[in-house]
Design an enzyme around this catalytic site. Structure first.
Site, PDB file in Angstrom:
ATOM      1  CE  LYS A 183     -13.585  41.412   8.440  1.00 25.08           C
ATOM      2  NZ  LYS A 183     -14.871  41.815   9.072  1.00 25.08           N
ATOM      3  NE  ARG A 199     -16.828  36.756   6.781  1.00 28.78           N
ATOM      4  CZ  ARG A 199     -16.434  37.932   6.283  1.00 28.78           C
ATOM      5  NH1 ARG A 199     -15.409  38.020   5.479  1.00 28.78           N
ATOM      6  NH2 ARG A 199     -17.088  39.029   6.614  1.00 28.78           N
ATOM      7  NE  ARG A 238     -19.630  48.931   4.608  1.00 28.72           N
ATOM      8  CZ  ARG A 238     -18.863  47.887   4.870  1.00 28.72           C
ATOM      9  NH1 ARG A 238     -17.543  48.032   4.894  1.00 28.72           N
ATOM     10  NH2 ARG A 238     -19.382  46.711   5.138  1.00 28.72           N
ATOM     11  NE  ARG A 259     -20.500  45.658   1.416  1.00 26.12           N
ATOM     12  CZ  ARG A 259     -19.613  45.165   2.247  1.00 26.12           C
ATOM     13  NH1 ARG A 259     -18.413  45.726   2.355  1.00 26.12           N
ATOM     14  NH2 ARG A 259     -19.886  44.098   2.972  1.00 26.12           N
ATOM     15  NE  ARG A 288     -22.641  41.759   6.371  1.00 23.15           N
ATOM     16  CZ  ARG A 288     -22.346  43.026   6.089  1.00 23.15           C
ATOM     17  NH1 ARG A 288     -23.295  43.890   5.816  1.00 23.15           N
ATOM     18  NH2 ARG A 288     -21.093  43.419   6.061  1.00 23.15           N
TER      19      ARG A 288
HETATM   20  P1  B4P Z   1     -15.172  47.882   7.738  1.00 21.32           P
HETATM   21  O1  B4P Z   1     -15.281  47.604   9.192  1.00 21.32           O
HETATM   22  O2  B4P Z   1     -13.874  48.253   7.195  1.00 21.32           O
HETATM   23  O3  B4P Z   1     -15.812  46.632   7.086  1.00 21.32           O
HETATM   24  P2  B4P Z   1     -15.332  45.103   7.170  1.00 21.32           P
HETATM   25  O4  B4P Z   1     -15.019  44.660   8.574  1.00 21.32           O
HETATM   26  O5  B4P Z   1     -14.241  44.940   6.185  1.00 21.32           O
HETATM   27  O6  B4P Z   1     -16.692  44.511   6.699  1.00 21.32           O
HETATM   28  P3  B4P Z   1     -17.419  43.211   6.200  1.00 21.32           P
HETATM   29  O7  B4P Z   1     -17.177  42.075   7.145  1.00 21.32           O
HETATM   30  O8  B4P Z   1     -18.791  43.735   6.048  1.00 21.32           O
HETATM   31  O9  B4P Z   1     -16.983  42.876   4.775  1.00 21.32           O
HETATM   32  P4  B4P Z   1     -16.533  41.648   3.892  1.00 21.32           P
HETATM   33  O10 B4P Z   1     -16.302  42.318   2.610  1.00 21.32           O
HETATM   34  O11 B4P Z   1     -15.378  40.918   4.503  1.00 21.32           O
HETATM   35  O12 B4P Z   1     -16.182  49.047   7.431  1.00 21.32           O
HETATM   36  C1  B4P Z   1     -17.438  49.219   8.062  1.00 21.32           C
HETATM   37  C2  B4P Z   1     -17.755  50.685   8.252  1.00 21.32           C
HETATM   38  O13 B4P Z   1     -17.206  51.107   9.487  1.00 21.32           O
HETATM   39  C3  B4P Z   1     -17.185  51.615   7.192  1.00 21.32           C
HETATM   40  O14 B4P Z   1     -18.172  52.530   6.816  1.00 21.32           O
HETATM   41  C4  B4P Z   1     -16.037  52.320   7.877  1.00 21.32           C
HETATM   42  O15 B4P Z   1     -15.808  53.617   7.410  1.00 21.32           O
HETATM   43  C5  B4P Z   1     -16.491  52.336   9.329  1.00 21.32           C
HETATM   44  N1  B4P Z   1     -15.388  52.324  10.277  1.00 21.32           N
HETATM   45  C6  B4P Z   1     -14.243  51.599  10.196  1.00 21.32           C
HETATM   46  N2  B4P Z   1     -13.457  51.844  11.259  1.00 21.32           N
HETATM   47  C7  B4P Z   1     -14.147  52.752  12.042  1.00 21.32           C
HETATM   48  C8  B4P Z   1     -13.858  53.385  13.289  1.00 21.32           C
HETATM   49  N3  B4P Z   1     -12.713  53.172  13.951  1.00 21.32           N
HETATM   50  N4  B4P Z   1     -14.782  54.222  13.802  1.00 21.32           N
HETATM   51  C9  B4P Z   1     -15.945  54.464  13.145  1.00 21.32           C
HETATM   52  N5  B4P Z   1     -16.271  53.890  11.947  1.00 21.32           N
HETATM   53  C10 B4P Z   1     -15.374  53.061  11.421  1.00 21.32           C
HETATM   54  O16 B4P Z   1     -17.757  40.591   3.819  1.00 21.32           O
HETATM   55  C11 B4P Z   1     -18.958  40.804   3.123  1.00 21.32           C
HETATM   56  C12 B4P Z   1     -19.700  39.479   2.857  1.00 21.32           C
HETATM   57  O17 B4P Z   1     -18.948  38.660   1.909  1.00 21.32           O
HETATM   58  C13 B4P Z   1     -19.915  38.534   4.052  1.00 21.32           C
HETATM   59  O18 B4P Z   1     -21.076  38.868   4.799  1.00 21.32           O
HETATM   60  C14 B4P Z   1     -20.053  37.139   3.340  1.00 21.32           C
HETATM   61  O19 B4P Z   1     -21.342  36.954   2.820  1.00 21.32           O
HETATM   62  C15 B4P Z   1     -19.079  37.253   2.178  1.00 21.32           C
HETATM   63  N6  B4P Z   1     -17.738  36.691   2.489  1.00 21.32           N
HETATM   64  C16 B4P Z   1     -16.572  37.414   2.533  1.00 21.32           C
HETATM   65  N7  B4P Z   1     -15.531  36.614   2.871  1.00 21.32           N
HETATM   66  C17 B4P Z   1     -16.050  35.354   3.056  1.00 21.32           C
HETATM   67  C18 B4P Z   1     -15.463  34.111   3.456  1.00 21.32           C
HETATM   68  N8  B4P Z   1     -14.157  33.991   3.735  1.00 21.32           N
HETATM   69  N9  B4P Z   1     -16.276  33.021   3.558  1.00 21.32           N
HETATM   70  C19 B4P Z   1     -17.599  33.115   3.273  1.00 21.32           C
HETATM   71  N10 B4P Z   1     -18.210  34.282   2.904  1.00 21.32           N
HETATM   72  C20 B4P Z   1     -17.447  35.407   2.808  1.00 21.32           C
END
Ligand code: B4P
Length: 197
Positions: free
Chosen positions: A14, A89, A128, A134, A146
């Protein structure tokens, strides 16, 4: 306005895809994860409360994130559209978002859901964690919590938008460019329908 939800489990890409999508479509990026991490970095009371949940791999309470999104919508009145990343979420967050967008006389155009297997998610997040600093990416038990939170509380949000025919599933495994092209294809199709209707 053209508003998109980028949806998927933790580590599904994402954040990665959002960076490219906001550049191409000139959308305002609203990532609740980034907003929360900024509150934590600034050691605000909200950040201190949120960190307790995030470090355990749990969702932060609805009222906290809904309040943050409400403020972000109010402070960005002149945008072409929003890209919501990591929000909503829960069903309560989805209902709150609908109401907030109604006040702005707009709505969600599409939810783009990235599908990635659990093994791949864990691999990506641990990888990551080697460099991101993180705390929620370092420990496999926290990563599994998670994913568990996602399965129980977040996945049903897709059903909420599916009732309105707004969900499109995209294969989230492959190169970043391949996935980006698939996302753009879906957005362009809908933007065209938006213009002609
Ligand atoms: P991404 O895949 O980009 O990470 P994300 O989905 O944005 O992650 P996440 O769900 O952890 O984060 P959020 O900040 O929303 O990256 C992951 C890795 O994969 C990276 O290293 C990237 O380089 C790699 N990657 C990406 N694409 C790839 C591909 N095609 N091939 C190989 N590798 C690839 O949430 C964090 C925390 O915040 C949650 O757990 C929760 O506690 C809280 N939170 C956030 N929003 C909330 C909400 N609305 N309600 C309640 N809690 C919330």
């Amino acid at each position: 306005m053209f508003n998109i939800i980028l949806f998927g489990p933790p580590g599904s890409g994402k954040g990665t895809q959002s960076e490219n999508l906001i550049r191409k479509y000139e959308l305002k990026h609203l990532s609740t994860g980034d907003l929360l991490r900024s509150e934590i970095a600034n050691q605000t009371p909200l950040g201190i409360e949120a960190k307790n949940f995030m470090d355990k791999g749990q969702l932060v309470p609805d009222e906290v994130v809904i309040g943050m999104i409400s403020t972000a919508l109010e402070t960005n009145p002149q945008v072409q559209g929003f890209l919501f990343d990591g929000f909503p979420r829960t069903d309560a967050q989805a209902e709150a978002l609908d109401k907030l967008l109604q006040l702005k006389k707009t709505s969600i155009a599409v939810m783009l859901a990235l599908d990635v297997s659990e093994d791949e998610l864990i691999k990506r997040l641990l990888n990551r964690g080697l460099s991101s600093g993180r705390s929620d990416d370092i420990n496999e038990t926290v990563i599994r919590s998670r994913i568990h939170e996602y399965e129980n509380k977040t996945k049903p949000v897709a059903d909420y938008y599916a009732k309105f025919g707004k969900v499109v599933h995209i294969n989230g495994e492959g190169s970043v460019d391949e996935i980006f092209n698939a996302l753009c294809g879906e957005i362009d199709r809908r933007k065209y329908i938006d213009i002609v209707s």
